[in-house]
Design a protein around this motif. Structure first.
Motif, short mmCIF file in Angstrom:
data_model
loop_
_atom_site.label_atom_id
_atom_site.label_comp_id
_atom_site.label_asym_id
_atom_site.label_seq_id
_atom_site.Cartn_x
_atom_site.Cartn_y
_atom_site.Cartn_z
N UNK A 32 1.12 -1.18 0.11
CA UNK A 32 -0.20 0.03 0.07
C UNK A 32 0.86 1.23 0.02
N UNK A 33 1.70 1.34 0.83
CA UNK A 33 2.76 2.48 0.94
C UNK A 33 3.62 2.72 -0.27
N UNK A 34 3.52 3.92 -0.99
CA UNK A 34 4.53 4.43 -1.81
C UNK A 34 5.13 5.51 -1.71
N UNK A 35 6.48 5.50 -2.00
CA UNK A 35 7.38 6.86 -1.73
C UNK A 35 7.54 7.40 -3.23
N UNK A 36 6.82 8.66 -3.34
CA UNK A 36 6.80 9.48 -4.82
C UNK A 36 7.92 10.32 -4.71
N UNK A 37 9.01 9.81 -5.61
CA UNK A 37 10.42 10.48 -5.79
C UNK A 37 10.21 11.47 -6.87
N UNK A 38 10.37 12.57 -6.74
CA UNK A 38 10.68 13.46 -7.99
C UNK A 38 11.71 14.53 -7.73
N UNK A 39 11.90 15.43 -8.64
CA UNK A 39 13.04 16.51 -8.51
C UNK A 39 12.37 17.98 -8.20
#
Length: 238
Positions: A32-39
């Protein structure tokens, strides 16, 4: 005939204008848990952020954001990403951006459950991960080093004045990558970036050949062959 070889790449690639629609299918394979990585936030300007968030919500994911990934991610940023992942017990690291975001996600993936200091273990001693690895997925917005489908992860330590890349094995490579060439259209000065990245692609073998040349010249010098003048040696910093 160029010879025989066996090629294996465990990263599943979705390519094309409609490739993002497969993100939901991939998300269903993870917790369920998602770490959304962006710049720096360009994905919020071009609409990609909203599209990805809609798919994450439709898949019932709890999203924790990890923005601000800089080119050549630092050890300080790595520590921040590891802290976020641990505090939220993330099941998937989803990098949406260019190669630095993908590199960073892989570095975080091997560090979340690592009991040692990641910089020392992976970038100084060059050891391989012996802990659980958090899976990585990528939505690519800029081409370059192929980080979306390899095990490479470059981290910078400004205090030690080091920028080091560790190429991990298949178990660290992204599980899937979504490649829509249209995402590159929104880049500022897109033609300049295209030229820059083409050079980046060919630069690595050029650097290797340069190193081979220097080694060969050193060999000749050890054989006392006066092929280089002292002036040229100073130019080459030998």
């Amino acid at each position: 005939m160029l010879g025989n070889f066996i090629y294996s790449n465990p990263t599943k690639i979705y390519f094309g204008e409609d490739s993002l629609q497969y993100l939901g299918e991939e998300l269903s394979k993870y917790g369920k848990n998602v770490q959304l990585i962006y710049g720096g936030g360009s994905i919020k300007k071009n609409g990609l952020y909203e599209q990805v968030m809609e798919l994450l919500k439709a898949s019932g994911k709890a999203v924790v954001e990890d923005g601000g990934v800089m080119p050549n991610p630092t050890v300080e940023k790595l520590a921040e990403g590891v802290r976020i992942a641990r505090e939220n017990q993330v099941d998937l690291l989803l990098a949406v951006g260019g190669g630095s975001c993908c590199d960073y996600a892989k570095a975080v993936s091997v560090s979340v459950h690592c009991e040692e200091e990641p910089w020392e273990k992976y970038y100084i001693r060059f050891e391989e991960p012996s802990c659980e690895i958090v899976p990585v997925g990528c939505v690519l917005t800029m081409v370059g080093t192929g980080s979306e489908m390899n095990g490479g992860a470059v981290i910078t330590n400004h205090e030690q004045k080091l920028k080091i890349g560790h190429v991990f094995g298949d178990n660290v490579m992204p599980k899937f990558s979504i490649l829509n060439p249209k995402y590159t259209y929104t880049l500022l000065n897109v033609r300049w970036w295209l030229v820059f990245m083409i050079f980046s692609i060919i630069r690595q073998p050029m650097r290797t050949m340069h190193q081979i040349f220097l080694i060969y010249q050193l060999f000749l010098l050890t054989q006392k062959i006066p092929i280089l003048s002292k002036k040229r040696l100073r130019m080459l910093k030998l």
